[in-house]
Design a protein around this motif. Structure first.
Motif, PDB file in Angstrom:
ATOM      1  N   LEU A  25       0.895  -1.262   0.093  1.00  0.00           N
ATOM      2  CA  LEU A  25       0.058   0.113  -0.026  1.00  0.00           C
ATOM      3  C   LEU A  25       0.868   1.382  -0.162  1.00  0.00           C
ATOM      4  CD1 LEU A  25      -2.787   1.378   0.026  1.00  0.00           C
ATOM      5  CD2 LEU A  25      -2.665   1.116   2.660  1.00  0.00           C
ATOM      6  N   PHE A  26       0.816   2.152  -1.168  1.00  0.00           N
ATOM      7  CA  PHE A  26       1.587   3.251  -1.098  1.00  0.00           C
ATOM      8  C   PHE A  26       0.558   4.517  -1.430  1.00  0.00           C
ATOM      9  CE2 PHE A  26       4.385  -0.161  -2.292  1.00  0.00           C
ATOM     10  CZ  PHE A  26       5.499   0.248  -1.743  1.00  0.00           C
ATOM     11  N   ALA A  27       1.021   5.661  -1.104  1.00  0.00           N
ATOM     12  CA  ALA A  27       0.305   6.823  -1.141  1.00  0.00           C
ATOM     13  C   ALA A  27       1.419   7.704  -1.997  1.00  0.00           C
ATOM     14  CB  ALA A  27      -0.103   7.420  -0.069  1.00  0.00           C
ATOM     15  N   GLU A  28       0.712   8.832  -2.737  1.00  0.00           N
ATOM     16  CA  GLU A  28       1.693   9.822  -3.500  1.00  0.00           C
ATOM     17  C   GLU A  28       1.563  11.025  -2.465  1.00  0.00           C
ATOM     18  OE1 GLU A  28       0.494  12.632  -6.967  1.00  0.00           O
ATOM     19  OE2 GLU A  28       1.440  10.645  -7.884  1.00  0.00           O
ATOM     20  N   ALA A  29       2.789  11.609  -2.536  1.00  0.00           N
ATOM     21  CA  ALA A  29       2.990  13.003  -1.484  1.00  0.00           C
ATOM     22  C   ALA A  29       3.818  13.892  -2.519  1.00  0.00           C
ATOM     23  CB  ALA A  29       3.745  12.648  -0.200  1.00  0.00           C
ATOM     24  N   GLU A  30       3.527  15.229  -2.120  1.00  0.00           N
ATOM     25  CA  GLU A  30       4.616  16.217  -2.448  1.00  0.00           C
ATOM     26  C   GLU A  30       5.631  16.656  -1.555  1.00  0.00           C
ATOM     27  OE1 GLU A  30       3.733  20.677  -3.669  1.00  0.00           O
ATOM     28  OE2 GLU A  30       2.704  19.403  -4.979  1.00  0.00           O
ATOM     29  N   ILE A  31       6.858  16.442  -1.612  1.00  0.00           N
ATOM     30  CA  ILE A  31       7.933  16.749  -0.822  1.00  0.00           C
ATOM     31  C   ILE A  31       8.164  18.340  -0.850  1.00  0.00           C
ATOM     32  CG2 ILE A  31      10.155  16.405  -0.157  1.00  0.00           C
ATOM     33  CD1 ILE A  31      10.130  13.797  -1.232  1.00  0.00           C
ATOM     34  N   GLU A  32       8.061  19.049   0.357  1.00  0.00           N
ATOM     35  CA  GLU A  32       8.360  20.517   0.078  1.00  0.00           C
ATOM     36  C   GLU A  32       9.763  20.910   0.294  1.00  0.00           C
ATOM     37  OE1 GLU A  32       6.317  22.019   3.927  1.00  0.00           O
ATOM     38  OE2 GLU A  32       4.486  21.743   3.103  1.00  0.00           O
ATOM     39  N   GLU A  33      10.201  21.932  -0.115  1.00  0.00           N
ATOM     40  CA  GLU A  33      11.494  22.349  -0.015  1.00  0.00           C
ATOM     41  C   GLU A  33      11.863  22.544   1.501  1.00  0.00           C
ATOM     42  OE1 GLU A  33      13.774  22.535  -2.454  1.00  0.00           O
ATOM     43  OE2 GLU A  33      12.255  21.768  -3.782  1.00  0.00           O
ATOM     44  N   THR A  34      12.809  22.069   1.918  1.00  0.00           N
ATOM     45  CA  THR A  34      13.497  21.760   3.337  1.00  0.00           C
ATOM     46  C   THR A  34      14.737  21.608   3.430  1.00  0.00           C
ATOM     47  OG1 THR A  34      13.028  20.945   5.417  1.00  0.00           O
ATOM     48  CG2 THR A  34      12.907  19.350   3.397  1.00  0.00           C
ATOM     49  N   ASP A  35      15.319  22.036   4.578  1.00  0.00           N
ATOM     50  CA  ASP A  35      16.741  21.802   4.722  1.00  0.00           C
ATOM     51  C   ASP A  35      17.014  20.862   6.024  1.00  0.00           C
ATOM     52  OD1 ASP A  35      15.687  23.178   7.127  1.00  0.00           O
ATOM     53  OD2 ASP A  35      17.506  24.728   7.048  1.00  0.00           O
TER      54      ASP A  35
END
Length: 219
Positions: A128-138
């Motif tokens: 089971l997988f989900a889609e995500a959007e990775i924010e710009e982060t340090d």
């Protein structure tokens, strides 16, 4: 005559990780102490030494398998964190394992525009997988084992992962070297055991032949 001390089976010489070297017996009769020597205690001591070497071999084999599973995971994590750092620095370099997934996004990006949000999938449960959007982060979060997760700044995370990768690779190299050394000692001890056993069989046969010859002469 008394049998050799069990300690004489193992030499004082050791490999860099402290595994002792087995003694190779060149002259069985001289090693045992003469033609009338008892071999039972010697063979028993040989079996004890073999058991210890096999125990070390089993442990190191398990360690090798663990490291061979661990190293690819560390490499994959390191590549991903390096990729995140590259995006922050404006570099268009995707991790080797994800080139196909990210190739289209990278081609669409303009050098003068900020990189598009990174979309990926993550595992929620088995299959089971989900889609995500990775924010710009340090900052990234790394699992350290024993249900422990800590946050690190990306440069620190890269340094930590690289050090863990170097340590794991060094440990794997040492483990492989130790396994090769151990198997040499196992071979030596197996040859020693066979030679002492065969020497004893030959001695018993010779004694029996001599006794038979004496009986024939008496008759």
């Amino acid at each position: 005559m008394s049998a050799p001390e069990p300690s004489k089976i193992i030499q004082e010489e050791k490999n860099p990780r402290g595994i002792p070297k087995a003694l190779f017996i060149n002259d069985v009769e001289e090693y045992l102490g003469g033609p009338a020597a008892e071999v039972e205690k010697v063979l028993s001591a040989f079996q004890d030494a073999l058991a210890k070497y096999r125990y070390m071999d089993s442990n190191l084999t398990q360690r090798r398998r663990g490291l061979e599973d661990k190293i690819p995971d560390i490499k994959k994590t390191l590549r991903m964190v390096e990729y995140l750092q590259g995006r922050r620095e404006g570099k268009k370099t995707a991790p080797a394992d994800d080139e196909d997934d990210l190739e289209d996004d990278l081609e669409d990006e303009d050098d003068d525009e900020p990189p598009k949000p990174l979309t990926t999938t993550f595992e929620l449960a088995d299959t089971l997988f989900a889609e995500a959007e990775i924010e710009e982060t340090d900052t990234v979060y790394l699992w350290l084992g024993a249900n422990v997760m800590l946050s690190y700044k990306i440069p620190v995370a890269i340094e930590l992962l690289q050090s863990k990768l170097d340590a794991a690779q060094t440990s794997l190299n040492n483990t492989v070297e130790d396994l090769e050394f151990l198997r040499e000692q196992l071979t030596v001890m197996e040859v020693n055991t066979a030679r002492v056993y065969n020497w004893d069989v030959k001695r018993r046969r010779d004694r029996k032949d001599n006794e038979s010859a004496v009986e024939v002469n008496v008759e």
